[in-house]
Scaffold this motif. Sequence first.
Motif, short mmCIF file in Angstrom:
data_model
loop_
_atom_site.label_atom_id
_atom_site.label_comp_id
_atom_site.label_asym_id
_atom_site.label_seq_id
_atom_site.Cartn_x
_atom_site.Cartn_y
_atom_site.Cartn_z
N LYS A 126 -4.96 8.88 2.31
CA LYS A 126 -5.10 9.40 0.31
C LYS A 126 -6.30 10.18 0.10
CE LYS A 126 -3.73 5.12 -2.79
NZ LYS A 126 -4.21 4.76 -4.25
N GLU B 18 0.85 -8.65 -10.41
CA GLU B 18 1.60 -8.83 -9.84
C GLU B 18 3.30 -8.12 -10.16
OE1 GLU B 18 0.31 -12.95 -8.06
OE2 GLU B 18 -1.79 -11.86 -7.97
N LEU C 7 -11.39 -8.33 -2.66
CA LEU C 7 -12.06 -7.38 -3.37
C LEU C 7 -13.13 -7.74 -4.26
CD1 LEU C 7 -9.78 -4.58 -3.75
CD2 LEU C 7 -11.23 -4.54 -2.21
N VAL D 132 6.03 -13.05 4.51
CA VAL D 132 4.89 -12.00 4.15
C VAL D 132 4.25 -11.16 3.42
CG1 VAL D 132 4.72 -9.78 5.10
CG2 VAL D 132 5.84 -11.20 7.15
N PRO D 133 3.47 -11.02 2.72
CA PRO D 133 3.88 -10.73 0.80
C PRO D 133 3.69 -9.30 0.22
CG PRO D 133 0.99 -12.05 2.42
CD PRO D 133 2.11 -11.71 2.94
N PRO D 134 3.89 -9.15 -0.68
CA PRO D 134 4.47 -7.72 -0.90
C PRO D 134 2.72 -7.04 -1.11
CG PRO D 134 4.53 -8.75 -1.90
CD PRO D 134 4.49 -9.82 -1.55
N TYR D 135 1.84 -7.26 -1.72
CA TYR D 135 0.31 -7.71 -2.21
C TYR D 135 -0.27 -6.07 -1.12
CZ TYR D 135 2.46 -10.71 -4.57
OH TYR D 135 3.22 -11.59 -5.56
N TYR D 136 0.30 -6.48 0.75
CA TYR D 136 -1.27 -5.79 1.47
C TYR D 136 -0.65 -4.83 2.15
CZ TYR D 136 -3.32 -10.68 -0.79
OH TYR D 136 -3.50 -11.11 -1.72
N ASP D 137 -1.73 -4.77 3.48
CA ASP D 137 -1.11 -3.71 4.50
C ASP D 137 -0.06 -4.12 5.18
OD1 ASP D 137 -2.50 -1.62 5.87
OD2 ASP D 137 -1.66 -2.77 7.18
N PRO D 138 1.18 -3.14 5.45
CA PRO D 138 1.97 -3.94 6.15
C PRO D 138 1.52 -4.47 7.22
CG PRO D 138 2.21 -1.44 5.92
CD PRO D 138 1.13 -1.85 5.37
N LYS E 299 0.59 -1.06 -0.08
CA LYS E 299 0.35 -0.72 -0.70
C LYS E 299 1.36 1.05 0.19
CE LYS E 299 -4.20 -0.40 1.80
NZ LYS E 299 -4.91 -0.48 3.69
N PRO F 222 8.45 -6.13 2.28
CA PRO F 222 8.22 -7.77 2.87
C PRO F 222 9.31 -8.36 2.59
CG PRO F 222 7.93 -6.49 0.42
CD PRO F 222 8.51 -5.63 1.29
N PRO G 154 -6.26 -15.36 -6.84
CA PRO G 154 -4.40 -14.64 -6.76
C PRO G 154 -4.37 -13.78 -5.55
CG PRO G 154 -5.72 -14.01 -8.57
CD PRO G 154 -7.00 -15.20 -7.88
N ALA G 155 -3.22 -13.63 -5.89
CA ALA G 155 -2.93 -12.51 -4.50
C ALA G 155 -3.79 -11.05 -5.21
CB ALA G 155 -1.28 -12.52 -4.33
N ASN G 156 -3.60 -11.00 -6.31
CA ASN G 156 -4.52 -10.07 -6.07
C ASN G 156 -5.47 -9.80 -5.87
OD1 ASN G 156 -5.68 -7.75 -7.67
ND2 ASN G 156 -5.46 -8.91 -9.60
N PRO G 157 -5.59 -8.19 -4.86
CA PRO G 157 -6.84 -8.24 -4.31
C PRO G 157 -8.23 -7.96 -4.57
CG PRO G 157 -5.59 -7.01 -3.94
CD PRO G 157 -4.43 -7.41 -3.89
N LEU G 158 -8.15 -7.72 -6.23
CA LEU G 158 -9.54 -7.38 -6.42
C LEU G 158 -10.61 -8.86 -7.90
CD1 LEU G 158 -9.10 -5.28 -9.61
CD2 LEU G 158 -10.11 -4.81 -7.64
#
Lengths: 72, 461
Positions: free
Chosen positions: B177, A60, B72, B389-395, A37, B362, B64-68
Motif C-alpha cells: 500500500k 461491516e 487489532l 471464508v469471511p470477507p473481512y480479512y486477507d484472502p 483487503k 469470499p 466482532p468481525a471488525n478487526p479494529l
Amino acid sequence: MEKSVNAIMPGLTARVVVNVGDRVEKGQEVAVINCMKTEIPVNSEEAGVVKQVLVKEWDELQVGDPMVILEI
Amino acid sequence: MLQPLNDGSGVMIKKVLIANRGEIVGRIIRTCKRRGVASVVVYSEADRDAGYLEEADEAVLIGPANPLKSYLNIEKLVEVALQTGADAVHPGYGFLSERGAFAEAVVHAGLVWIGPAPELLRIISSKCTCRQMADQVGVPVVPGTLKPVAGVGDVVEFGRAHGFPLFLKLDKGGGGKGIARITRARDIEKIYRQACSIGSAAFGSDACYIEHVVPRPRHIEVQFVADRFGHCVCLGERECSIQRRNQKIIEEAPSLIVTPADREKLFDWTRRLVLRMGYHGAGTIEGLRSEEGDYYFMEINARLQVEHPVTEFLTGIDLVACQLDIAEGKPLAFSQQDVSLRGHAIEARVYAEDPDTYIPSPGTIHALYLPEDNTQLRIDHALRANAVVPPYYDPLLAKVITWADGRDAAVDKLIEALEAIRIEGVKTTIPTCLKTLRNTLFRTGDFDTSFLDNGVTPGVH
C-alpha cells in the motif's frame, strides 16, 4: 424520491467519498468497500444529492446493505 | 509472572497466546505442541468456523468481525492473555505483528513478546530510518532519498535532476500500500497529495520518500535469526518475484539467479544490518536485484514471514521454535556453519480470488479435498468443508509447499499437489499458479516482478 446506493460486495467500509449535500452524477464513485483487503469502488446508479451517509469506516457490510441515501 | 527479558537471563515459556487468525495460527500451535507449550487462540465472530479453534488448548472470542474491535484491539488481546494465564504472545504476521505499541503493551503487562524489542519496532517502522542504517553500514539501498521529502517541491526537484519514472513511497507504508509510480512531472502534485492522504489515514504518517525504478527487478530476500548475544545466522534467500498487485504468490529457494558469491555478499549485508540494529528474533531482509545484477536493500520485515515454510524445507529448521528460543533468552543452538541449504523448495499461495481479475471471492466452502502432507509436501491452511471464508480479512486460504532435490522436480510436485486440490464454493488462484508453474519462461528462470502483470501465456512470449 429517495434511492440508496448499496454495497456490491461484502466486507468493511473503507471510506465514503461524498458528503451530505453533495451533487452526485450517474456512475460517480460514492464509497469504497474493503473486501479481503482489496478496495472495490461503489458507484451511484443515479444522479442526485446526498441526503444521508449511513456507514462509516470499518463498518461491516453484506451485499445489498445501503451505504448512502440520495435524493433523486 | 515473568519479567521482561532484556538480559537474556532465560525463562521458559509455558503458554502462548496467538494474536492472529487463519493458517498461521495452526502453524504456531504445531510447534507449541511439539515443545509441550500450551496455546491460547483468539477469534472474532466471523471466525467461529476456524479449524484451529479445536487444536488449541483454549479459544477465546474477542469481538466482532471488525478487526479494529478484535484482531487489532491491543487492550483486549493483552487482557485475554492475562486472564488465560498465558506468559507470552506470538503476533504471527500482519495485524499487530510489527506494531511497537502492541509489543510494548505486552511487555508492560509482564508477558514475553515473541519478536524484536518494542523500542526497535518503533524505530524501524520508518523505512527511511532503515535506509539510513543500511547506508551507514555500507549496504546499498535502492537509489533515492534517504530522508522523507519536505514537500511536493522536493519531488519536482528530484524528477528534474534524475528523471522519470520514479516511485513515491510512504515512510510507514506496508503490504504493497502507498506505492505510487510517477512517470511525468505534471502528475507529481496530484500523486503526492494522494499518497499523503493515504499515509495519514492508513498509517498515521504522511511522510514520503523517493526511490528510482529498478529495471526488471527480481525480489530476493534473506531469512535470518538473531539472538540476544550478537549471533546472526542467515538461512538462505528466497526469491519472490512472482507477484500480483505487489503481493507475492509464488516463492522459492534457492533463487536460480543468485550465485554463491551473491549469496555470501547478501549474508554479509544481512549480518551487518541486523547487528547495527541490535535486532533479536527471526526476520527478513527484503531486497531487489536489478537486470544488471546489482542488489539493493529494500526493507526489513520484523516478524515471521508468510513464506517461511520454504526456508524450513530447505534447512530443516523450525523457525517458530527459533523465535520461542530467542524470546526465552537462549543463544541460537546453531551457527552459520551448521546450516546446510539442501535441495529446492517452492510455495504457491492459494488466495480466495478470481484467477484472472484477482477480485476477492469470499463465500462458503462446499467441498474440500487436500492431499496429505508428507516429507516433500506441506499444506498450511485453516480450511474446512462447509466453513465460511469471511470477507473481512486477507484472502490467503492455503500455502502449498513442496521440496525435492532439484527445482524441476519440486515444481512438478507442486503442480501435482495443486491439481489434486479441490476447493468448491469460492474462486481461487490455483489456475494462476498452475499457469505460472507450467510457463517456459518461469521454468527457465527468465522472469521479473512484472511477470504476472504481463499476462501468463504458457510457453509464448
